[in-house]
Write an enzyme that holds these catalytic residues in place. Structure first.
Site, PDB file in Angstrom:
ATOM      1  N   LYS A  95       5.381  -3.324   7.029  1.00  0.00           N
ATOM      2  CA  LYS A  95       5.836  -2.208   6.201  1.00  0.00           C
ATOM      3  C   LYS A  95       6.706  -1.332   7.099  1.00  0.00           C
ATOM      4  O   LYS A  95       6.221  -0.746   8.065  1.00  0.00           O
ATOM      5  CB  LYS A  95       4.662  -1.401   5.644  1.00  0.00           C
ATOM      6  CG  LYS A  95       5.120  -0.251   4.746  1.00  0.00           C
ATOM      7  CD  LYS A  95       3.971   0.655   4.354  1.00  0.00           C
ATOM      8  CE  LYS A  95       4.508   1.836   3.547  1.00  0.00           C
ATOM      9  NZ  LYS A  95       3.507   2.911   3.383  1.00  0.00           N
ATOM     10  N   GLY A 156       1.575  11.966   1.109  1.00  0.00           N
ATOM     11  CA  GLY A 156       0.380  12.785   1.169  1.00  0.00           C
ATOM     12  C   GLY A 156       0.404  14.049   0.344  1.00  0.00           C
ATOM     13  O   GLY A 156      -0.524  14.858   0.409  1.00  0.00           O
ATOM     14  N   ALA A 182       3.671   6.541  -1.923  1.00  0.00           N
ATOM     15  CA  ALA A 182       3.687   7.939  -1.485  1.00  0.00           C
ATOM     16  C   ALA A 182       3.729   8.915  -2.655  1.00  0.00           C
ATOM     17  O   ALA A 182       4.533   8.770  -3.577  1.00  0.00           O
ATOM     18  CB  ALA A 182       4.853   8.230  -0.543  1.00  0.00           C
ATOM     19  N   GLY A 183       2.837   9.889  -2.585  1.00  0.00           N
ATOM     20  CA  GLY A 183       2.836  10.990  -3.535  1.00  0.00           C
ATOM     21  C   GLY A 183       1.951  10.824  -4.747  1.00  0.00           C
ATOM     22  O   GLY A 183       1.719  11.791  -5.474  1.00  0.00           O
ATOM     23  N   ASN A 204      -3.147   6.137  -0.798  1.00  0.00           N
ATOM     24  CA  ASN A 204      -4.013   6.417   0.345  1.00  0.00           C
ATOM     25  C   ASN A 204      -4.651   7.801   0.231  1.00  0.00           C
ATOM     26  O   ASN A 204      -5.846   7.932   0.009  1.00  0.00           O
ATOM     27  CB  ASN A 204      -3.222   6.276   1.642  1.00  0.00           C
ATOM     28  CG  ASN A 204      -4.082   6.394   2.896  1.00  0.00           C
ATOM     29  OD1 ASN A 204      -3.606   6.191   3.996  1.00  0.00           O
ATOM     30  ND2 ASN A 204      -5.366   6.704   2.779  1.00  0.00           N
ATOM     31  N   THR A 205      -3.828   8.845   0.353  1.00  0.00           N
ATOM     32  CA  THR A 205      -4.355  10.205   0.413  1.00  0.00           C
ATOM     33  C   THR A 205      -5.208  10.566  -0.794  1.00  0.00           C
ATOM     34  O   THR A 205      -6.264  11.194  -0.648  1.00  0.00           O
ATOM     35  CB  THR A 205      -3.200  11.217   0.553  1.00  0.00           C
ATOM     36  OG1 THR A 205      -2.472  10.931   1.750  1.00  0.00           O
ATOM     37  CG2 THR A 205      -3.717  12.642   0.603  1.00  0.00           C
TER      38      THR A 205
END
Length: 254
Positions: A95, A156, A182-183, A204-205
């Site tokens: 990645k 994040g 992301a986001g 993830n976050t």
């Protein structure tokens, strides 16, 4: 089934390994999410000392590992991280992340495209993290990337699909899988990304920072499946005027 390069995935939810309170919580959350591809930073790996206590359990679980170049600020650093990951993990999947600004972590499009070109020539399966830029995504596809990973909003941030208009164009044009990365901050946002036609999402976050990451991982698995099935079923057209579900006929005019 989702096919990327030479690998097939039943789950369209990809997950990360950062920000969890403990390694065990991360492993339990990944298991609950049913994710079959997990990304981890090359800079966190230390096979010589064995200090990284997440690597072996992840390998034993059967998930595919996707090392990332997070922390790289330019082409040179990204190439070094990719070469290191191949040596340490025996994988040519990478990645690609290049973000020179440590505050906002915005991906550098110029450095990313050049690094992607070189890595593809070297035989890597490259999944680049980029702005939701349709032109850039097409260029990355042309140099040989196996998928593109446009951001929904800053890493994040949990802001959701702030880039939705551009994601739609990328999804419409792409001939390789589109993974929204992301986001994404809530299961409903993951559902919406899949309803738009994204091939997968990476989260993830939103899982790691929740009060109960294991339950949240399970929620995201269900959300992604729901969004994918809704996309396949075909969402109804959006209209700016009302339409009767039961047309009025006859008897009201008597």
């Amino acid at each position: 089934m989702l096919t990327i390069a030479d690998h097939q995935f039943e789950s369209r939810l990809f997950t990360g390994t950062g920000k969890f309170a403990t390694a065990q919580t991360m492993l339990d959350a990944v298991g609950a999410s049913e994710s079959q591809l997990v990304t981890l930073a090359v800079k966190r790996l230390d096979l010589n000392t064995g200090s990284d206590n997440i690597l072996k359990p992840l390998i034993d679980s059967g998930v595919k590992l996707l090392p990332n170049t997070a922390g790289a600020r330019n082409v040179k650093e990204a190439l070094f991280a990719a070469h290191l990951s191949r040596e340490m993990l025996g994988t040519n999947w990478i990645k690609l992340e290049i973000h020179p600004d440590p505050k906002y972590l915005m991906p550098d499009p110029i450095e990313t495209l050049e690094a992607a070109r070189i890595l593809c020539e070297q035989g890597y399966v490259v999944l680049p993290y980029v702005h939701a830029d349709p032109v850039l995504c097409r260029r990355l596809e042309e140099v040989g990337c196996a998928a593109v990973m446009p951001l929904g909003s800053p890493i994040g941030s949990n802001q959701g699909l702030a880039s939705e208009p551009f994601l739609k164009i990328i999804i419409e044009q792409a001939k390789v899988p589109v993974i929204v990365d992301a986001g994404i901050g809530a299961p409903s946002q993951a559902t919406h990304a899949m309803e738009l036609g994204a091939d997968a999402v990476l989260v993830n976050t939103a899982i790691a920072s929740s009060r109960d990451p294991v339950t949240m991982g399970r929620c995201f698995a269900q959300a992604v499946n729901t969004g994918r099935q809704a996309y396949i079923a075909g969402l109804g057209a959006v209209s700016h005027q009302a339409h009767n579900t039961s047309p009025l006929t006859g008897f009201l005019n008597d």
